[in-house]
Design a protein around this motif. Structure first.
Motif, PDB file in Angstrom:
ATOM      1  N   VAL A 248      -7.999  19.565   6.218  1.00  0.00           N
ATOM      2  CA  VAL A 248      -7.806  20.117   7.553  1.00  0.00           C
ATOM      3  C   VAL A 248      -7.595  18.949   8.502  1.00  0.00           C
ATOM      4  O   VAL A 248      -8.488  18.125   8.676  1.00  0.00           O
ATOM      5  N   GLY A 249      -6.395  18.868   9.072  1.00  0.00           N
ATOM      6  CA  GLY A 249      -6.129  17.784   9.997  1.00  0.00           C
ATOM      7  C   GLY A 249      -4.649  17.603  10.247  1.00  0.00           C
ATOM      8  O   GLY A 249      -3.822  18.429   9.857  1.00  0.00           O
ATOM      9  N   THR A 250      -4.306  16.500  10.885  1.00  0.00           N
ATOM     10  CA  THR A 250      -2.927  16.227  11.245  1.00  0.00           C
ATOM     11  C   THR A 250      -2.138  15.756  10.025  1.00  0.00           C
ATOM     12  O   THR A 250      -2.706  15.295   9.036  1.00  0.00           O
ATOM     13  N   ALA A 251      -0.829  15.862  10.123  1.00  0.00           N
ATOM     14  CA  ALA A 251       0.042  15.453   9.018  1.00  0.00           C
ATOM     15  C   ALA A 251      -0.026  13.947   8.802  1.00  0.00           C
ATOM     16  O   ALA A 251       0.068  13.473   7.658  1.00  0.00           O
ATOM     17  N   ASP A 252      -0.210  13.181   9.875  1.00  0.00           N
ATOM     18  CA  ASP A 252      -0.307  11.726   9.737  1.00  0.00           C
ATOM     19  C   ASP A 252      -1.556  11.315   8.964  1.00  0.00           C
ATOM     20  O   ASP A 252      -1.508  10.420   8.124  1.00  0.00           O
ATOM     21  N   ASP A 253      -2.680  11.987   9.240  1.00  0.00           N
ATOM     22  CA  ASP A 253      -3.909  11.676   8.512  1.00  0.00           C
ATOM     23  C   ASP A 253      -3.804  12.091   7.049  1.00  0.00           C
ATOM     24  O   ASP A 253      -4.349  11.421   6.173  1.00  0.00           O
ATOM     25  N   LEU A 254      -3.120  13.189   6.791  1.00  0.00           N
ATOM     26  CA  LEU A 254      -2.902  13.623   5.410  1.00  0.00           C
ATOM     27  C   LEU A 254      -2.064  12.598   4.654  1.00  0.00           C
ATOM     28  O   LEU A 254      -2.390  12.226   3.522  1.00  0.00           O
ATOM     29  N   LYS A 255      -1.004  12.112   5.282  1.00  0.00           N
ATOM     30  CA  LYS A 255      -0.156  11.105   4.636  1.00  0.00           C
ATOM     31  C   LYS A 255      -0.909   9.803   4.417  1.00  0.00           C
ATOM     32  O   LYS A 255      -0.713   9.135   3.406  1.00  0.00           O
ATOM     33  N   GLU A 256      -1.774   9.450   5.348  1.00  0.00           N
ATOM     34  CA  GLU A 256      -2.562   8.223   5.204  1.00  0.00           C
ATOM     35  C   GLU A 256      -3.538   8.335   4.035  1.00  0.00           C
ATOM     36  O   GLU A 256      -3.683   7.398   3.242  1.00  0.00           O
ATOM     37  N   LEU A 257      -4.192   9.491   3.891  1.00  0.00           N
ATOM     38  CA  LEU A 257      -5.088   9.697   2.762  1.00  0.00           C
ATOM     39  C   LEU A 257      -4.311   9.689   1.449  1.00  0.00           C
ATOM     40  O   LEU A 257      -4.765   9.108   0.456  1.00  0.00           O
ATOM     41  N   GLY A 258      -3.139  10.301   1.441  1.00  0.00           N
ATOM     42  CA  GLY A 258      -2.294  10.270   0.250  1.00  0.00           C
ATOM     43  C   GLY A 258      -1.866   8.863  -0.107  1.00  0.00           C
ATOM     44  O   GLY A 258      -1.852   8.479  -1.281  1.00  0.00           O
ATOM     45  N   ARG A 259      -1.551   8.064   0.896  1.00  0.00           N
ATOM     46  CA  ARG A 259      -1.148   6.675   0.654  1.00  0.00           C
ATOM     47  C   ARG A 259      -2.302   5.875   0.056  1.00  0.00           C
ATOM     48  O   ARG A 259      -2.120   5.094  -0.878  1.00  0.00           O
ATOM     49  N   VAL A 260      -3.520   6.089   0.566  1.00  0.00           N
ATOM     50  CA  VAL A 260      -4.693   5.382   0.041  1.00  0.00           C
ATOM     51  C   VAL A 260      -4.926   5.751  -1.415  1.00  0.00           C
ATOM     52  O   VAL A 260      -5.167   4.879  -2.265  1.00  0.00           O
ATOM     53  N   LEU A 261      -4.838   7.045  -1.734  1.00  0.00           N
ATOM     54  CA  LEU A 261      -5.059   7.487  -3.118  1.00  0.00           C
ATOM     55  C   LEU A 261      -3.990   6.931  -4.056  1.00  0.00           C
ATOM     56  O   LEU A 261      -4.302   6.458  -5.150  1.00  0.00           O
ATOM     57  N   LYS A 262      -2.727   6.988  -3.633  1.00  0.00           N
ATOM     58  CA  LYS A 262      -1.646   6.488  -4.482  1.00  0.00           C
ATOM     59  C   LYS A 262      -1.779   4.992  -4.714  1.00  0.00           C
ATOM     60  O   LYS A 262      -1.518   4.502  -5.811  1.00  0.00           O
ATOM     61  N   THR A 263      -2.218   4.255  -3.708  1.00  0.00           N
ATOM     62  CA  THR A 263      -2.384   2.808  -3.845  1.00  0.00           C
ATOM     63  C   THR A 263      -3.529   2.482  -4.794  1.00  0.00           C
ATOM     64  O   THR A 263      -3.395   1.609  -5.661  1.00  0.00           O
ATOM     65  N   LYS A 264      -4.645   3.173  -4.651  1.00  0.00           N
ATOM     66  CA  LYS A 264      -5.803   2.889  -5.507  1.00  0.00           C
ATOM     67  C   LYS A 264      -5.553   3.272  -6.958  1.00  0.00           C
ATOM     68  O   LYS A 264      -6.085   2.640  -7.873  1.00  0.00           O
ATOM     69  N   LEU A 265      -4.746   4.320  -7.184  1.00  0.00           N
ATOM     70  CA  LEU A 265      -4.462   4.762  -8.543  1.00  0.00           C
ATOM     71  C   LEU A 265      -3.246   4.067  -9.134  1.00  0.00           C
ATOM     72  O   LEU A 265      -3.074   4.052 -10.350  1.00  0.00           O
ATOM     73  N   GLY A 266      -2.380   3.531  -8.297  1.00  0.00           N
ATOM     74  CA  GLY A 266      -1.180   2.857  -8.777  1.00  0.00           C
ATOM     75  C   GLY A 266      -0.138   3.809  -9.330  1.00  0.00           C
ATOM     76  O   GLY A 266       0.573   3.478 -10.269  1.00  0.00           O
ATOM     77  N   VAL A 267      -0.042   5.005  -8.743  1.00  0.00           N
ATOM     78  CA  VAL A 267       0.928   6.009  -9.194  1.00  0.00           C
ATOM     79  C   VAL A 267       1.682   6.557  -7.993  1.00  0.00           C
ATOM     80  O   VAL A 267       1.363   6.251  -6.847  1.00  0.00           O
ATOM     81  N   GLY A 268       2.654   7.407  -8.239  1.00  0.00           N
ATOM     82  CA  GLY A 268       3.424   8.045  -7.184  1.00  0.00           C
ATOM     83  C   GLY A 268       2.842   9.387  -6.810  1.00  0.00           C
ATOM     84  O   GLY A 268       1.924   9.881  -7.447  1.00  0.00           O
ATOM     85  N   GLY A 269       3.426   9.972  -5.792  1.00  0.00           N
ATOM     86  CA  GLY A 269       2.977  11.280  -5.346  1.00  0.00           C
ATOM     87  C   GLY A 269       3.538  11.577  -3.981  1.00  0.00           C
ATOM     88  O   GLY A 269       4.391  10.857  -3.466  1.00  0.00           O
ATOM     89  N   SER A 270       3.048  12.659  -3.375  1.00  0.00           N
ATOM     90  CA  SER A 270       3.493  13.028  -2.043  1.00  0.00           C
ATOM     91  C   SER A 270       2.360  13.726  -1.304  1.00  0.00           C
ATOM     92  O   SER A 270       1.399  14.197  -1.916  1.00  0.00           O
TER      93      SER A 270
END
Length: 113
Positions: free
Chosen positions: A60-82
């Protein structure tokens, strides 16, 4: 900016001299703090040619915060996603790792299916 004709495409002409065209702007929900978020981490195989993706829903939140959380997860896991439409997709089956990362960041995350 008051006379932007592209914003009014599809509006029928009005002869009223006092007519003001108003655009509807939706407010985005404010982002809840991580401790109040209830994220569910599951796996999805539908409409993906048999490939598995880890799906994080319930943000629940803004699209920018969602993208930021997605970026953090993708970076820590070293995989792609959206990250779009209120959910984050991570390529591959990383349910346990994603839950531990989210809990480390202070989110209330549960493993789904």
């Amino acid at each position: 900016m008051d006379n932007d004709w592209k914003a009014r495409l599809g509006v029928v002409y009005s002869t009223n001299p006092d007519f003001k065209y108003e655009t509807s702007q939706e407010e985005e929900a404010t982002t809840l703090p991580p401790a109040k978020q209830r994220l569910i981490v599951g796996i999805d195989r539908r409409n993906r040619s048999g490939k598995q993706v880890t799906l994080i829903t319930g943000f629940v939140g803004t699209a920018d915060d969602l993208k930021e959380l997605g970026r953090v997860l993708k970076t820590k896991l070293g995989v792609g996603g959206s990250a779009k439409d209120g959910e984050i997709t991570i390529q591959g089956d990383f349910r346990d790792k994603v839950v531990s990362i989210l809990q480390g960041l202070g989110y209330n995350a549960k493993r789904g299916n």
